[in-house]
Design a protein around this motif. Structure first.
Motif, PDB file in Angstrom:
ATOM      1  N   GLY A 114       0.807  -1.225   0.000  1.00 21.73           N
ATOM      2  CA  GLY A 114       0.000   0.000   0.000  1.00 21.73           C
ATOM      3  C   GLY A 114       0.831   1.262   0.000  1.00 21.73           C
ATOM      4  N   GLY A 115       1.910   1.286   0.786  1.00 20.43           N
ATOM      5  CA  GLY A 115       2.760   2.480   0.847  1.00 20.43           C
ATOM      6  C   GLY A 115       3.415   2.771  -0.485  1.00 20.43           C
ATOM      7  N   GLN A 116       3.980   1.739  -1.105  1.00 22.22           N
ATOM      8  CA  GLN A 116       4.645   1.925  -2.394  1.00 22.22           C
ATOM      9  C   GLN A 116       3.656   2.389  -3.466  1.00 22.22           C
ATOM     10  OE1 GLN A 116       5.059  -0.660  -0.346  1.00 22.22           O
ATOM     11  NE2 GLN A 116       7.083  -1.565  -0.503  1.00 22.22           N
ATOM     12  N   LEU A 117       2.466   1.773  -3.483  1.00 18.66           N
ATOM     13  CA  LEU A 117       1.483   2.138  -4.504  1.00 18.66           C
ATOM     14  C   LEU A 117       0.925   3.545  -4.281  1.00 18.66           C
ATOM     15  CD1 LEU A 117      -0.354  -1.275  -4.900  1.00 18.66           C
ATOM     16  CD2 LEU A 117       1.197  -0.186  -6.526  1.00 18.66           C
ATOM     17  N   THR A 118       0.747   3.928  -3.022  1.00 16.77           N
ATOM     18  CA  THR A 118       0.269   5.285  -2.735  1.00 16.77           C
ATOM     19  C   THR A 118       1.310   6.316  -3.170  1.00 16.77           C
ATOM     20  OG1 THR A 118      -1.006   4.441  -0.866  1.00 16.77           O
ATOM     21  CG2 THR A 118      -0.563   6.802  -0.904  1.00 16.77           C
ATOM     22  N   GLU A 119       2.572   6.031  -2.856  1.00 16.91           N
ATOM     23  CA  GLU A 119       3.657   6.934  -3.276  1.00 16.91           C
ATOM     24  C   GLU A 119       3.730   7.011  -4.795  1.00 16.91           C
ATOM     25  OE1 GLU A 119       6.547   9.612  -2.277  1.00 16.91           O
ATOM     26  OE2 GLU A 119       5.590   8.360  -0.778  1.00 16.91           O
ATOM     27  N   PHE A 120       3.599   5.870  -5.455  1.00 16.12           N
ATOM     28  CA  PHE A 120       3.648   5.820  -6.914  1.00 16.12           C
ATOM     29  C   PHE A 120       2.511   6.643  -7.526  1.00 16.12           C
ATOM     30  CE2 PHE A 120       2.386   3.924 -10.943  1.00 16.12           C
ATOM     31  CZ  PHE A 120       3.578   3.960 -11.643  1.00 16.12           C
ATOM     32  N   ALA A 121       1.323   6.521  -6.947  1.00 13.82           N
ATOM     33  CA  ALA A 121       0.169   7.241  -7.495  1.00 13.82           C
ATOM     34  C   ALA A 121       0.311   8.751  -7.342  1.00 13.82           C
ATOM     35  CB  ALA A 121      -1.111   6.769  -6.806  1.00 13.82           C
ATOM     36  N   GLY A 122       1.078   9.210  -6.371  1.00  9.49           N
ATOM     37  CA  GLY A 122       1.237  10.648  -6.145  1.00  9.49           C
ATOM     38  C   GLY A 122       2.301  11.302  -7.020  1.00  9.49           C
ATOM     39  N   ILE A 123       3.040  10.548  -7.800  1.00  9.23           N
ATOM     40  CA  ILE A 123       4.108  11.104  -8.643  1.00  9.23           C
ATOM     41  C   ILE A 123       3.487  11.693  -9.905  1.00  9.23           C
ATOM     42  CG2 ILE A 123       6.151  10.516  -9.999  1.00  9.23           C
ATOM     43  CD1 ILE A 123       6.676   8.291  -7.939  1.00  9.23           C
ATOM     44  N   PRO A 124       3.822  12.957 -10.227  1.00 13.81           N
ATOM     45  CA  PRO A 124       3.258  13.556 -11.446  1.00 13.81           C
ATOM     46  C   PRO A 124       3.784  12.833 -12.693  1.00 13.81           C
ATOM     47  CG  PRO A 124       4.875  15.024 -10.432  1.00 13.81           C
ATOM     48  CD  PRO A 124       4.700  13.869  -9.509  1.00 13.81           C
ATOM     49  N   GLN A 125       2.901  12.673 -13.663  1.00 16.24           N
ATOM     50  CA  GLN A 125       3.250  11.914 -14.865  1.00 16.24           C
ATOM     51  C   GLN A 125       3.066  12.794 -16.102  1.00 16.24           C
ATOM     52  OE1 GLN A 125       0.891   8.348 -14.887  1.00 16.24           O
ATOM     53  NE2 GLN A 125       1.527   7.749 -12.849  1.00 16.24           N
TER      54      GLN A 125
END
Length: 199
Positions: A114-125
């Motif tokens: 969950g932590g990794q995926l939440t961090e990943f989702a917050g990265i601007p693309q």
């Protein structure tokens, strides 16, 4: 002046202690005594049932106590303790092996990703879109696949992603960039699309 005289005979007074009244009183007293006797017998039956239940409970507790005492007496034997330890050793080895495999990440992560995926989702693309994300090695390895219209936008995205995932022990060291294969009917009329893999 006129006077009225009652010539009718007076009705006879009812006697309080007549035979029908006495019979009725006796029947009423008998019914009350019968009701009390019935209620008392029910109380006695309930008390007997409670006593039987208590006796059964006491018997089961005594049997349990005897079994525990026998087990305690058996455990005083040093050979029995050694046998019990020997019987537990295979279970201990299996538990240690399982714990080591969990710690190494071979079986996944106990905490999830969950932590990794939440961090990943917050990265601007900006300028890139992700088509596949794979997390492995107990959350310490990440593989990202995607596409971009400009290949110049892929490297800045990879740098931001690498910085954000560093706190999870993830380091993206490899990158593959290639032009996406166009079909024959597109004939170069569409803008080129670049595919990338980060891992």
């Amino acid at each position: 002046m006129s006077r009225q005289i009652n010539l009718l005979p007076k009705p006879p007074k009812k006697t309080l202690l007549s035979a029908p009244n006495a019979v009725l009183s006796l029947l009423l007293c008998g019914a009350l005594l019968g009701l009390q006797a019935w209620s008392g017998s029910r109380d006695v039956d309930a008390a007997n049932l409670a006593a039987d239940n208590s006796a059964r409970e006491l018997m089961s507790q005594q049997l349990l106590l005897q079994a525990l005492q026998k087990k305690l007496d058996d455990s005083d034997n040093p050979h029995n303790i050694a046998a019990q330890i020997a019987a537990l050793e295979p279970q201990t080895r299996v538990s240690k092996d399982l714990l080591e495999r969990l710690k190494s990440g071979e079986l996944g992560s106990l905490d999830g990703y969950g932590g990794q995926l939440t961090e990943f989702a917050g990265i601007p693309q900006r300028g890139v879109w992700v088509t596949r994300v794979t997390i492995s090695n107990a959350g310490r390895a990440l593989r990202v696949e995607g596409r971009s219209l400009k290949k110049e936008q892929i490297l800045p995205y990879a740098a931001v992603l690498n910085d954000a995932m560093g706190k999870y022990g993830i380091a993206l060291t490899n990158i593959e960039i290639a032009p996406m294969q166009q079909t024959a009917d597109e004939d170069g009329l569409v803008a080129p699309v670049w595919t990338f893999k980060l891992y």
